[in-house]
Scaffold this motif. Structure first.
Motif, PDB file in Angstrom:
ATOM      1  N   SER A 120       0.744  -1.052  -0.049  1.00  0.00           N
ATOM      2  CA  SER A 120       0.092  -0.125   0.018  1.00  0.00           C
ATOM      3  C   SER A 120       0.910   1.279  -0.104  1.00  0.00           C
ATOM      4  O   SER A 120       1.832   1.175   1.044  1.00  0.00           O
ATOM      5  CB  SER A 120      -0.922  -0.057   1.125  1.00  0.00           C
ATOM      6  N   TYR A 125      -5.429   5.509   5.471  1.00  0.00           N
ATOM      7  CA  TYR A 125      -5.884   4.989   4.533  1.00  0.00           C
ATOM      8  C   TYR A 125      -7.048   4.420   4.593  1.00  0.00           C
ATOM      9  O   TYR A 125      -7.693   4.262   3.488  1.00  0.00           O
ATOM     10  CB  TYR A 125      -4.906   3.793   4.205  1.00  0.00           C
ATOM     11  N   ARG A 126      -7.851   4.396   5.626  1.00  0.00           N
ATOM     12  CA  ARG A 126      -9.111   3.894   5.579  1.00  0.00           C
ATOM     13  C   ARG A 126     -10.071   4.813   5.272  1.00  0.00           C
ATOM     14  O   ARG A 126     -10.223   6.032   5.804  1.00  0.00           O
ATOM     15  CB  ARG A 126      -9.558   3.319   7.160  1.00  0.00           C
ATOM     16  N   GLN A 128      -7.577   7.053   9.704  1.00  0.00           N
ATOM     17  CA  GLN A 128      -8.693   7.714   8.688  1.00  0.00           C
ATOM     18  C   GLN A 128      -8.127   9.204   8.668  1.00  0.00           C
ATOM     19  O   GLN A 128      -7.904   9.865   9.776  1.00  0.00           O
ATOM     20  CB  GLN A 128     -10.025   7.674   9.194  1.00  0.00           C
ATOM     21  N   ASN A 163     -10.065   0.584   2.266  1.00  0.00           N
ATOM     22  CA  ASN A 163      -9.193   1.127   1.747  1.00  0.00           C
ATOM     23  C   ASN A 163      -9.156   1.391   0.032  1.00  0.00           C
ATOM     24  O   ASN A 163      -8.846   0.653  -0.694  1.00  0.00           O
ATOM     25  CB  ASN A 163      -7.735   0.050   1.968  1.00  0.00           C
ATOM     26  N   GLN A 192      -6.065   1.264  -2.423  1.00  0.00           N
ATOM     27  CA  GLN A 192      -5.733   0.096  -2.306  1.00  0.00           C
ATOM     28  C   GLN A 192      -6.614  -1.112  -3.021  1.00  0.00           C
ATOM     29  O   GLN A 192      -6.316  -1.927  -3.882  1.00  0.00           O
ATOM     30  CB  GLN A 192      -5.167  -0.486  -1.192  1.00  0.00           C
ATOM     31  N   PHE A 201      -4.373  -3.554   4.462  1.00  0.00           N
ATOM     32  CA  PHE A 201      -4.354  -3.121   5.839  1.00  0.00           C
ATOM     33  C   PHE A 201      -2.903  -3.088   6.509  1.00  0.00           C
ATOM     34  O   PHE A 201      -2.674  -3.993   7.411  1.00  0.00           O
ATOM     35  CB  PHE A 201      -5.451  -3.898   6.760  1.00  0.00           C
TER      36      PHE A 201
END
Length: 470
Positions: free
Chosen positions: A124, A130-131, A183, A304, A307, A455
């Motif tokens: 990633s 990334y969330r 986040q 994500n 990704q 993740f």
């Protein structure tokens, strides 16, 4: 070490290599294998044996006596208490190395089928923020660390309310989170405003054990489009609800979908409850490449986003579409994989057991002007009959993306009957994927394997496998 003595404590145990699911392997002097949670390969630890079986034992780290040389300083102050990012003490390149190893070990050991060389894991680009979705919990049961309990020296500790995440393995205790690195903003600012206002107005947090209180949960979604969705979940209606909602509306103009849910049930699920739109739209929009998706408060969407694009690009590449194929998307959810692959297919047929997800899939297909996509609610093994094939076409390519439990054996048998020339199996659990590959080995050969890390800082790993009829 007595077999039934679960309280055995051992010191000077060196963790040798990675096992899976965040555990490491060590060996006792008699050669017995230990599966150890709470450490990383290279650590020398003091541990407690939790289960002692004939051929192996399970243990948990009590103290790291000598840390692995590759350990790094975790960047989050909640690390080790919050269970969200259990691998922050490992550099990212080491995390992906262990994940690659996990896929290889599980496919070989459990699958026991002929495998090609496994491609290098797709890492990633973002390892923080990334969330696109987080769920925060309000609780009267503030989780106390062992250090806090020890420091109290037996005195009763007044528990402050907590707003954050459940402590690992505890349904009622919540770790109070100040800053979360999962986040992007305004996620933390929204959460911290709710904590501040709850304190100012003396608003009661929910007590899961006593089943009383008011503030329960808050779900925040932040899309790459810049749109933000908030769903505030409370036990019942009271005037202060609108004080909180108005504060969110006024202080965060980027919230394009502000909602609330009344949940008087004993559990936290909201899938059977109404979500009331208070301000803005009842949904937000997200893009994967140039495909547009509607995300409602109860919609499932890959958490994500960036990704997920890579995962779907790999899936589409493995599918090998030329524009002439009938593509079946099993466990299709809201249709995201099928829609993402739709430009290369003559027809897309999506099947999903959750009826609400199918309604979202139909909307997403319409939003993207895809008239050759059809979505059906029901069990794949029941729907995919000869009569269904006669009406919609037999599959040339099947994409299957089941939950962690893998495919139901009935569905595996159905795939063997359907005999599509190509199957692309997307999995979030290589162990159950390996089990299913062994069953499919009767008719299918594995041609490609591509792990994908969705993740960072967790032990979770996605894996994409291409199978072709032998």
């Amino acid at each position: 070490m007595g077999r039934k003595n679960k309280k055995t404590i051992l010191s000077g145990i060196r963790l040798e290599r990675y096992a899976a699911e965040g555990k490491s392997i060590a060996h006792l002097e008699d050669g017995k294998t230990l599966l150890v949670q709470g450490g990383v390969p290279g650590d020398t630890v003091k541990l407690i044996v939790l289960k002692n079986k004939k051929s192996y034992a399970e243990a948990k780290v009590m103290q790291i006596e000598s840390p692995a040389t590759e350990r790094v300083e975790p960047f989050c102050k909640h690390f080790g208490v919050c269970g969200g990012c259990k691998w922050q003490m490992l550099p990212y390149h080491k995390q992906t190395e262990y994940k690659q190893q996990q896929v290889a070990d599980q496919l070989r050991r459990i699958g026991n089928v002929a495998l090609p060389e496994i491609m290098t894991i797709c890492g990633s680009e973002r390892t923080e923020f990334y969330r696109n979705k987080l769920e925060f919990t309000f609780s009267t049961q503030h989780y106390l660390t062992q250090e806090q309990i020890d420091a109290a020296q037996g005195e009763v500790i007044e528990r402050e309310p907590a707003l954050g995440f459940h402590a690992p393995g505890m349904f009622d205790k919540v770790v109070d989170i100040e800053t979360c690195y999962l986040q992007p903003e305004p996620s933390n600012k929204i959460k911290n405003l709710m904590r501040q206002l709850a304190k100012e107005h003396d608003l009661p947090y929910y007590d899961f054990k006593k089943q009383e209180g008011w503030l329960r949960n808050m779900i925040v979604r932040v899309a790459t489009t810049g749109e933000v969705m908030v769903n505030l979940i409370v036990h019942h209606k009271r005037p202060e609800l609108f004080i909180l909602l108005d504060a969110l509306k006024d202080q965060f103009p980027e919230i394009s979908s502000l909602n609330y849910t009344i949940n008087g049930k004993k559990n936290d699920t909201i899938y059977d409850l109404d979500v009331i739109n208070y301000h803005g739209k009842a949904y937000i929009e997200e893009y994967l490449e140039d495909f547009r998706f509607k995300i409602s408060p109860k919609s499932f969407f890959q958490t994500n986003t960036k990704q997920a694009e890579k995962l779907y690009q790999i899936t589409r590449d493995f599918a090998g579409l030329t524009g002439e194929e009938v593509l079946y998307d099993l466990y299709c959810g809201t249709g995201s994989i099928g829609i993402f692959c739709s430009k290369g297919a003559k027809k897309v047929v999506g099947i999903e057991v959750v009826a609400d997800a199918i309604e979202d899939a139909k909307i997403n297909a319409a939003w993207n002007n895809l008239e050759h996509c059809a979505f059906f609610a029901g069990d794949v093994a029941d729907i995919a009959t000869d009569a269904f094939f006669a009406e919609h076409g037999r599959p040339d390519v099947i994409i299957t993306d089941p939950p962690r439990a893998g495919m139901h054996e009935k569905l595996v048998q159905q795939l063997l009957k359907m005999r599509a020339p190509r199957v692309v199996y997307v999995s979030c659990n290589p162990a159950t994927q390996a089990r299913d590959l062994q069953l499919l080995d009767e008719a299918y050969a594995v041609l490609k394997i591509q792990p994908v890390d969705m993740f960072p800082h967790t032990h979770h790993i996605e894996n994409v496998v291409l199978l072709e009829l032998k």
